[in-house]
Design an enzyme around this catalytic site. Structure first.
Site, short mmCIF file in Angstrom:
data_model
loop_
_atom_site.label_atom_id
_atom_site.label_comp_id
_atom_site.label_asym_id
_atom_site.label_seq_id
_atom_site.Cartn_x
_atom_site.Cartn_y
_atom_site.Cartn_z
CB CYS A 156 -3.27 -0.61 -15.39
SG CYS A 156 -4.48 -1.73 -15.16
CG HIS A 209 -1.50 0.71 1.66
ND1 HIS A 209 -1.44 2.33 1.95
CD2 HIS A 209 -2.44 1.33 0.34
CE1 HIS A 209 -2.44 3.49 1.75
NE2 HIS A 209 -3.29 2.49 1.48
#
Ligand code: PEP
Ligand code: MG
Length: 846
Positions: free
Chosen positions: A797, A422
C-alpha cells in the site's frame, strides 16, 4: 573449405530471408509493404553484420554494389535499426548521380531539375561524407552546380567521384561509422537500446519527385497524433524531395482546405490510392502507419512507412480502435498502451503542440497540468478559492496544516521534497497536479515573490504547472481537457477481463472513495485516518486529549471525536458498498497536532486555559529528535491506547450502522509501524474487547479482519510470527524504503538527483521499488508469512502500488493486491493486466 561471406545486400522480395533482428525494422517493414503488392521501388537490405564490417573498414566489393543501380541509376540509403525509436543516421538521397546520368536526366526532367538533383547530392556528400565545411556548399542560382563541383575538387584535390558503386560504398561507410558515434549511442540508449544495438541499412531505387506532370513527395497518416481521432494529416510537396527542390515547387494540402490547393482536388485518383494504401497498411501491419510516398508523372511509389508517432491520448484510442476493428486482439491492445499514459488522460494536459515558456523544473510528483495565480500560503489559497480564482499553492514544502490550502488550489509547487514528501502524497491523493523539489526556484514568502532564474514572479501572477513533465511554465498554457472517453472505458474493461493482481485505492475521504469507485478499484487498501483529526472541531479536541492528565480525561476528549469518526467511516462504507475497506489506525507523532510558533502556542494556552509556560513545556516534552523513528504508529497505540480504542469503536459502530442500511461490511483494521509480534497481541486484545462491547451494546454480530503494516525491516523479517496474529499484511513500502536505506522520505529529494545522476541508485527508490534490497525484504516477508499462514492476504500500500514496474514485481512476488492513490488506479489496473498477460504468455515465471 571456407564459407563465402554473405552478399553485401539482399534484394527485398516477398520471400527473401529478411529478418528484423538481422536487417532492422525498416527492411522488414518494406518487405511487408512489398508482400501487400504496394508500389515499392526495388529495395535492398544490408544486414547488421555487414554494416558492422563496413564500419570496421571492410569495403563491400564494387561488383556486389553495381547491380543495385540497374534501375533508374539513383538510390537512397536509409538507416534500419532493430527498433524504429532507436533512430539512426540521416537518409542520403540521389546516390549514383554523375555527369553522364545528369545529362541523361536533363533530357527527361529538364536541365534545371537535373541540376537540382546533382547539386543536392554533391552538397550532402561533401558535408556528410567527405566532411567538408558546410559553409562552402551553400550555393544556389544557375551556376550553383558547377560551383559546388569546383569547390569539391579544390578541397579534395580530386574530382567529384563518378563511379556510383564508389559513391555508395562511401555513403555506407559514413553511415555505418556515424552509428558508432558517442552522441548517437547515448541518444538511442536513452530510448532503451542496448549498448551494442546493431544497425541495418536499406538501399532503395529512387523514384523521381521532379519532372513533368504531377511530381513530388509527401507523407500521409490517417490519425490525429495527439487525440487519435481519425483525420488525414500530412503534406504533399510538388517538385521536391527532401532538400532537392525543382522548378515550380509547391506544397499542397492533402485534403480539401480553404487555405490553399490540395492533392485531393488536384489529383483525386492519387489521393484515393493513398487512402486505399493506408487502410491496407493498417490492416496488414496491424498498426496506424504514416506512409511516405513519391509521385512521378502521376504514378505513386510508396518509399517507406513508419508507425505514427503518438501522444498518450492517441495511444489509447488507436489501440482500442484496432482491437474493436478486429485487427488486433484486446490483450494486444492492452499491451500496446504504456500504463503511465493513462495518467495523462485523467487530467488536463499541456497541449504538446503549443509553445511552452519553461521557467523552472522539478520532480513530476503528481500528473496533469493546471493554470492558476500564485499564492504562498494556505490562507491565501482559501481566499482565492472563495473569490472563485484558480490558484497554485507555492511553498518551500507543505505541512499537514496546508491540506485545506491544497484543497483550495488547482496545483501545488514546492521548492523542496521528493516523490513521497507530504505535498506529493497528498496531491496524488487529491488528483492535483504537483511539482516538488523545484530547486531552481526560490521563494520569499514574506515579500510574496518567487524567483526562477532571472524571472521574478509575484503573488497573483499566473503560472502553469505541468505535473506530468515537472515543468513550471510562465502564464497560461494551452491545456487539453481530460480524455475519459469511451476508448478509456473500453481499455479498462479489457484490463478487468485480463485478471492479474487486484488493485485497491488509498482513500481517506468520501471524495477519494468516489474516485476509487469511478475507476473500479476493488476496495480501499489504505485509509489514513490521521488527516481526519485536523478538521475544524476535531483539532481542539485532539489537542485537549494530548494535554489530558489521565486516561479518563483523554477518553473524554476522544469521546468528542468519536461520533465524527463514526460518521467518516459510515460514509466510506456506504460509498464502497460492501467492497473491503482497510482502515489504518492512527500513525503520526502527536506533536504534529500542536502549534510550534509563539502565536499558536499562546492561542492554545488560552483555549486550554493553561499558562503559556505549561503549554510550552508540554510541547517541548513531546518534541523528538527523530520523530519518524519515535513515538508514532503502534507505539502510540500501546502507550496512549485510548486513541485506538476510540477508533476501533468508531469503526465497529459504523460497521453496524452501514450494514443495517446496505451491504454487509467486514471492516479491515490495520496497525501501522509494527516491529514486534507482541505489539500486535496487545493491540488485538484491546480491539477484541471493544468489538465485544459494541456487539453487546448494539446487539448485533459482526466480524472484522485484523492486519499489520509491514513497514519496518524487522516486521518483514518476523513476518512469520506476526502473520500468526492477523489475517492480512500490507507492505508499507514508503516507510520500508526509508528504513531499509536509512534515507529520510522528506529530505532525500535534496540529493536524489545527484545520486540518480551518478548511478548510485538506478532510480529514486521512493518512486520505483528497489527490487534488490527492499524487494528482497518483501520476498522474505511474503515467504515467511505464507509458510506460517498459507491463506494470508498480502498486499503493498506504499506509493509503489501505483508504479508499473513495481506492480510487475508485486505480481511476481505473489501478492494479492496493490493499493495506490485513486487517480493512479487506472495506471495500476493496466500494469496489473499487462503483468498477467505476460505471465500467461510465459514471459515471466510465476
Ligand atoms: C508506507 O509507509 O508505505 C505507508 C503506506 O504509510 P505512510 O505513507 O502513511 O507512512
Ligand atoms: Mg508508513
Amino acid at each position: 573449405m571456407s564459407i563465402a561471406p554473405p552478399p553485401t545486400a539482399i534484394r527485398i522480395t516477398p520471400s527473401a530471408p529478411v529478418v528484423r533482428d538481422l536487417h532492422g525494422w525498416r527492411a522488414k517493414c518494406l518487405q511487408r509493404l512489398i508482400r501487400m503488392e504496394l508500389p515499392v521501388p526495388s529495395s535492398f537490405a544490408i544486414g547488421c553484420d555487414n554494416v558492422r564490417m563496413i564500419a570496421q573498414g571492410r569495403r563491400p566489393p564494387p561488383a556486389e554494389l553495381s547491380p543495385i543501380f540497374d534501375g533508374s541509376g539513383l538510390v537512397s540509403v536509409r538507416p534500419s535499426a532493430v527498433m524504429p525509436e532507436w533512430g539512426g543516421p540521416g537518409t542520403v538521397l540521389n546516390v549514383g548521380i554523375n555527369d553522364a546520368l545528369h545529362d541523361k536526366l536533363a533530357g527527361r526532367i529538364g536541365r534545371a531539375n537535373a541540376d537540382a538533383v546533382y547539386l543536392s547530392f554533391v552538397q550532402s556528400y561533401a558535408i556528410h561524407i567527405a566532411r567538408l565545411d558546410p559553409d562552402m556548399f551553400t550555393q544556389d542560382g544557375p551556376d550553383a552546380l558547377a560551383g559546388a563541383l569546383r569547390c569539391y575538387r579544390d578541397e579534395m584535390d580530386q574530382p567529384f567521384p563518378q563511379d556510383p558503386a564508389e559513391q555508395l560504398s562511401e555513403v555506407l561507410r559514413s553511415m555505418a561509422r556515424a552509428w558508432d558515434g558517442p552522441t548517437a549511442r547515448l541518444l538511442r540508449q536513452a530510448k532503451g537500446a542496448p549498448p551494442d544495438a546493431p544497425l541495418g541499412l536499406v538501399v532503395q531505387e529512387m523514384a523521381l519527385a521532379l519532372g513533368p506532370g504531377i511530381c513530388g513527395s509527401g507523407t500521409i497518416q490517417f490519425i490525429d497524433p495527439v487525440t487519435g481521432a481519425p483525420r488525414v494529416t500530412g503534406r504533399f510537396r510538388g517538385q521536391r524531395h527532401g532538400p532537392t527542390i525543382g522548378t515550380g515547387a509547391e506544397t499542397l494540402y492533402l485534403t480539401r482546405d480553404s487555405r490553399g490547393p490540395s492533392l485531393e482536388e488536384t489529383a483525386p485518383e492519387i489521393f484515393a490510392d493513398l487512402v486505399r494504401f493506408g487502410i491496407a497498411a493498417r490492416e496488414r501491419l496491424r498498426e496506424e502507419m504514416q506512409i511516405e510516398f513519391v509521385v512521378t508523372g502521376g504514378q505513386i511509389s510508396v518509399i517507406d512507412a513508419d508507425r505514427v508517432a503518438r501522444g498518450s491520448r492517441a495511444s489509447v484510442r488507436i489501440a482500442v480502435s484496432l482491437a474493436r476493428d478486429g485487427i488486433i486482439p484486446p490483450n494486444e491492445a492492452l499491451m500496446r498502451v504504456e500504463p503511465r499514459a493513462l495518467a495523462d488522460l485523467l487530467h488536463h494536459q499541456v497541449d504538446p503542440r503549443a509553445p511552452r515558456d519553461v521557467i523552472a523544473r522539478g520532480i513530476d510528483a503528481s500528473p496533469g497540468a493546471a493554470t492558476g495565480r500564485i499564492v504562498f500560503s494556505a490562507a491565501a489559497a482559501q481566499s482565492a478559492h472563495a473569490r472563485g480564482e484558480p490558484c497554485i499553492l507555492v511553498r518551500r514544502e507543505t505541512i499537514p496544516e496546508d491540506i485545506r490550502g491544497m484543497h483550495a488550489s488547482v496545483g501545488v509547487l514546492t521548492e523542496r521534497g521528493g516523490t513521497t514528501s507530504h505535498a506529493a502524497v497528498i496531491a496524488r491523493g487529491l488528483g492535483l497536479p504537483c511539482i516538488v523539489g523545484a530547486r531552481a526556484i526560490s521563494i520569499d514568502a514574506r515579500a510574496r515573490t518567487l524567483r526562477a532564474g532571472t524571472r521574478m514572479l509575484r503573488e497573483g501572477d499566473e503560472i502553469t504547472i505541468d505535473g506530468s513533465s515537472g515543468e513550471v511554465l510562465a502564464g497560461a498554457a494551452v491545456l487539453l481537457p481530460p480524455a475519459l472517453d469511451d476508448a478509456f472505458t473500453q481499455l479498462m474493461d479489457w484490463a478487468a477481463d485480463a485478471g492479474g493482481l487486484g488493485v485497491r485505492a488509498n482513500a481517506d475521504t468520501p471524495e477519494d472513495a468516489i474516485t476509487a469507485r469511478r475507476f473500479q478499484a476493488q476496495g480501499i487498501g489504505l485509509c489514513r485516518t490521521e488527516h481526519m483529526f485536523f478538521d475544524g472541531e476535531r483539532l481542539p479536541a485532539m489537542r485537549e486529549m494530548i494535554f489530558a492528565d489521565s486516561p479518563e480525561d483523554r477518553r473524554l476528549s476522544l469521546d468528542r471525536i468519536l461520533p465524527m469518526q463514526r460518521q467518516d467511516f459510515t460514509r466510506l462504507f456506504e460509498i464502497m458498498a460492501g467492497l473491503p475497506v482497510t482502515i489504518r489506525l492512527f500513525d503520526p507523532p502527536l506533536h504534529e497536532f500542536l502549534p510550534h510558533d509563539r502565536e499558536g502556542l499562546r492561542e492554545l494556552a488560552e483555549s486550554l486555559d493553561l499558562p503559556l509556560s505549561d503549554v510550552t513545556r508540554r510541547v517541548e516534552a513531546l518534541t523528538e529528535f527523530n520523530p519518524m523513528l519515535g513515538m508514532r504508529g503502534v507505539r502510540l497505540g500501546i502507550t496512549v491506547p485510548e486513541i485506538y480504542d476510540m477508533q476501533a469503536r468508531a469503526i465497529f459502530e459504523a460497521t453496524v450502522e452501514a450494514s443495517r442500511k446496505g451491504d454487509p461490511v467486514v471492516p479491515e483494521i490495520m496497525i501501522p509501524l509494527v516491529s514486534a509480534m507482541r505489539e500486535v497481541e496487545l493491540v488485538k486484545t484491546r480491539i477484541d474487547a471493544v468489538a465485544a462491547a459494541v456487539r453487546n451494546q448494539t446487539r448485533t454480530d459482526f466480524t472484522y479482519r485484523l492486519g499489520v503494516m509491514v513497514e519496518t525491516p524487522r516486521a518483514a523479517l518476523r513476518a512469520g510470527d506476526i502473520a500468526g496474529q492477523c489475517t492480512f499484511l500490507s507492505f508499507g513500502t514508503n516507510d520500508l524504503t526509508q528504513m531499509t536505506y536509512g534515507l529520510s522520505r522528506d529530505d532525500a529529494g535534496r540529493f536524489m538527483g545527484t545520486y540518480v545522476g551518478q548511478g548510485v541508485y538506478a532510480e529514486d527508490p521512493f518512486h520505483v521499488l528497489d527490487q534488490d534490497g527492499v524487494g528482497e525484504l518483501l520476498l522474505i516477508g511474503v515467504q515467511r508469512a505464507r509458510a506460517h499462514k498459507p491463506g494470508i492476504t498480502l498486499s503493498v500500500c506504499g506509493e509503489h502500488g501505483g508504479n508499473p514496474e513495481s506492480i510487475a514485481f508485486c505480481h511476481k512476488a505473489g501478492l494479492d493486491y496493490v493499493s495506490c492513490s485513486p487517480f493512479r488506479v487506472p495506471v495500476a489496473r493496466l500494469a496489473a493486466a499487462q503483468s498477467a498477460i505476460r505471465m500467461d504468455q510465459g514471459r515471466i515465471d510465476p
